[in-house]
Motif scaffolding. Sequence first.
Motif, PDB file in Angstrom:
ATOM      1  N   SER A  60       0.899   1.661   9.567  1.00 36.61           N
ATOM      2  CA  SER A  60       0.092   2.656   8.850  1.00 36.61           C
ATOM      3  C   SER A  60      -1.325   2.139   8.650  1.00 36.61           C
ATOM      4  CB  SER A  60       0.717   2.973   7.483  1.00 36.61           C
ATOM      5  OG  SER A  60       0.661   1.828   6.653  1.00 36.61           O
ATOM      6  N   ASN A  61      -2.175   3.065   8.337  1.00 38.66           N
ATOM      7  CA  ASN A  61      -3.584   2.723   8.081  1.00 38.66           C
ATOM      8  C   ASN A  61      -3.734   1.881   6.828  1.00 38.66           C
ATOM      9  OD1 ASN A  61      -6.437   3.006   8.619  1.00 38.66           O
ATOM     10  ND2 ASN A  61      -6.471   4.303   6.788  1.00 38.66           N
ATOM     11  N   GLN A  62      -2.733   2.023   5.950  1.00 41.72           N
ATOM     12  CA  GLN A  62      -2.798   1.269   4.710  1.00 41.72           C
ATOM     13  C   GLN A  62      -2.543  -0.207   4.933  1.00 41.72           C
ATOM     14  OE1 GLN A  62      -0.089   3.171   2.026  1.00 41.72           O
ATOM     15  NE2 GLN A  62      -1.579   4.733   1.407  1.00 41.72           N
ATOM     16  N   GLU A  63      -1.782  -0.556   6.055  1.00 39.18           N
ATOM     17  CA  GLU A  63      -1.473  -1.954   6.307  1.00 39.18           C
ATOM     18  C   GLU A  63      -2.595  -2.663   7.056  1.00 39.18           C
ATOM     19  OE1 GLU A  63       2.197  -1.845   8.313  1.00 39.18           O
ATOM     20  OE2 GLU A  63       3.390  -1.344   6.553  1.00 39.18           O
ATOM     21  N   ASN A  64      -3.129  -2.009   8.114  1.00 38.38           N
ATOM     22  CA  ASN A  64      -4.165  -2.645   8.923  1.00 38.38           C
ATOM     23  C   ASN A  64      -5.565  -2.136   8.622  1.00 38.38           C
ATOM     24  OD1 ASN A  64      -2.232  -4.152  10.210  1.00 38.38           O
ATOM     25  ND2 ASN A  64      -2.000  -2.706  11.909  1.00 38.38           N
ATOM     26  N   GLY A  65      -5.686  -1.017   7.963  1.00 39.17           N
ATOM     27  CA  GLY A  65      -6.994  -0.427   7.694  1.00 39.17           C
ATOM     28  C   GLY A  65      -7.371  -0.555   6.228  1.00 39.17           C
ATOM     29  N   PHE A  66      -8.181   0.410   5.783  1.00 43.88           N
ATOM     30  CA  PHE A  66      -8.680   0.405   4.407  1.00 43.88           C
ATOM     31  C   PHE A  66      -7.582   0.865   3.459  1.00 43.88           C
ATOM     32  CE2 PHE A  66     -10.584   2.680   0.844  1.00 43.88           C
ATOM     33  CZ  PHE A  66     -11.368   1.669   0.317  1.00 43.88           C
ATOM     34  N   ASN A  67      -7.334   0.067   2.447  1.00 47.35           N
ATOM     35  CA  ASN A  67      -6.333   0.397   1.440  1.00 47.35           C
ATOM     36  C   ASN A  67      -7.039   0.531   0.104  1.00 47.35           C
ATOM     37  OD1 ASN A  67      -4.226   0.384  -0.479  1.00 47.35           O
ATOM     38  ND2 ASN A  67      -2.881  -0.679   0.990  1.00 47.35           N
ATOM     39  N   LEU A  71      -8.887  -1.307  -5.263  1.00 49.87           N
ATOM     40  CA  LEU A  71      -8.974  -1.053  -6.691  1.00 49.87           C
ATOM     41  C   LEU A  71      -8.338  -2.187  -7.486  1.00 49.87           C
ATOM     42  CD1 LEU A  71      -9.938   0.981  -8.784  1.00 49.87           C
ATOM     43  CD2 LEU A  71      -7.709   2.097  -8.666  1.00 49.87           C
ATOM     44  N   GLU A  72      -7.232  -2.708  -6.972  1.00 45.82           N
ATOM     45  CA  GLU A  72      -6.575  -3.837  -7.646  1.00 45.82           C
ATOM     46  C   GLU A  72      -7.482  -5.071  -7.632  1.00 45.82           C
ATOM     47  OE1 GLU A  72      -2.955  -4.323  -5.582  1.00 45.82           O
ATOM     48  OE2 GLU A  72      -1.951  -2.619  -6.543  1.00 45.82           O
ATOM     49  N   VAL A  73      -8.165  -5.284  -6.499  1.00 48.51           N
ATOM     50  CA  VAL A  73      -9.091  -6.424  -6.430  1.00 48.51           C
ATOM     51  C   VAL A  73     -10.191  -6.282  -7.467  1.00 48.51           C
ATOM     52  CG1 VAL A  73     -10.811  -7.578  -4.997  1.00 48.51           C
ATOM     53  CG2 VAL A  73      -8.618  -6.914  -4.008  1.00 48.51           C
TER      54      VAL A  73
END
Length: 332
Positions: free
Chosen positions: A18-25, A30-32
């Motif tokens: 998914s894009n969330q794993e290799n792309g922008f999450n 936000l957690e960072v």
Amino acid sequence: MTDKETTSPQKSEPQYTSNQENGFNFTECLEVLIRKKNLVFLTLIFSILMTSSYVFLTPQVYVARVGFLPPKTTVLPKAFPEGILKETRESLYKVFLERLLSFNHQEAVFKKGNFFKKFKSPKVNETPQSMILDLNSKIKVKQDIMAIDKLFSKPVYLEMVGSQPEAMAEFLDSIYQTAIINIRTEILTPAIERLEKDLKNQIDHLNNQLALTKKFNVIENNFQHARAGAGQPKWFLLGEKVLEEELRSEKLKADELSRAIKSVTSDSSSQFKIHVVTVTQPSIPPTTPIKPRKFLIISIGVFMGLFLGIIFAFISDAADNLRRKKESSALR
């Protein structure tokens, strides 16, 4: 165990990344930012403090200005004959604009108006000569760039940049007002001298003629004895009474000219002036500084603080992750 009983392992289906794993999450970002909120906040506060310090510690810079247009008319007293002035309204205007930027003119105004004390700053060690050089560099004649070819239809501005608005406005006023007075004097002085000389010669001539009429007792005029081309003297034709009347008229002209000269050269009466220029915008001490632009600079400081804070947060988080990986590797 037979081959049939043996179940071969099934090939794993290719997993969808998914894009969330290799792309922008967004959630991870936000957690960072939440983990590094203190770093973001400190960076923001530091940026705001730096820009605020610059804004409030930097001297405020103002622009004082006066606007001009060519004179509408050239007004002279009735005692001044037509054509006495060779200058046109355009030539007067050009001479006026050139005079405004003359260093010698500005220096004379500076010394006469005692502007050294008005511009003197207790924190700066300046001499009058260095100050006038600095002031001269800050004075410009400007016009709208779209109106460069329309010198006589668009306003021209005398501008001065500095940190002392009241002194600047007063200095600009003195510069243009003194230029007007000087130009009037320079133009009128030779014209007045010619008029006075011609009038004096005329009065002397009439006095000589009048003396002849009295000598030969010619009281009445002798126009009835006038002959064309006979070369009869003026005193004989006019007589004592007519010459006295002409002399009285010339003396009245001389008195009127004297009053007119005073009205033109005096600064108290403005209705009989040579109009050198039309002032479209008086010199008023400016109240709004052009530099620094407080709201803009502080706004930039806020945005830069947020931007740098976010960048530092991600860098710090990446450094933490790298450090953890090295520690876990070392434990294995």
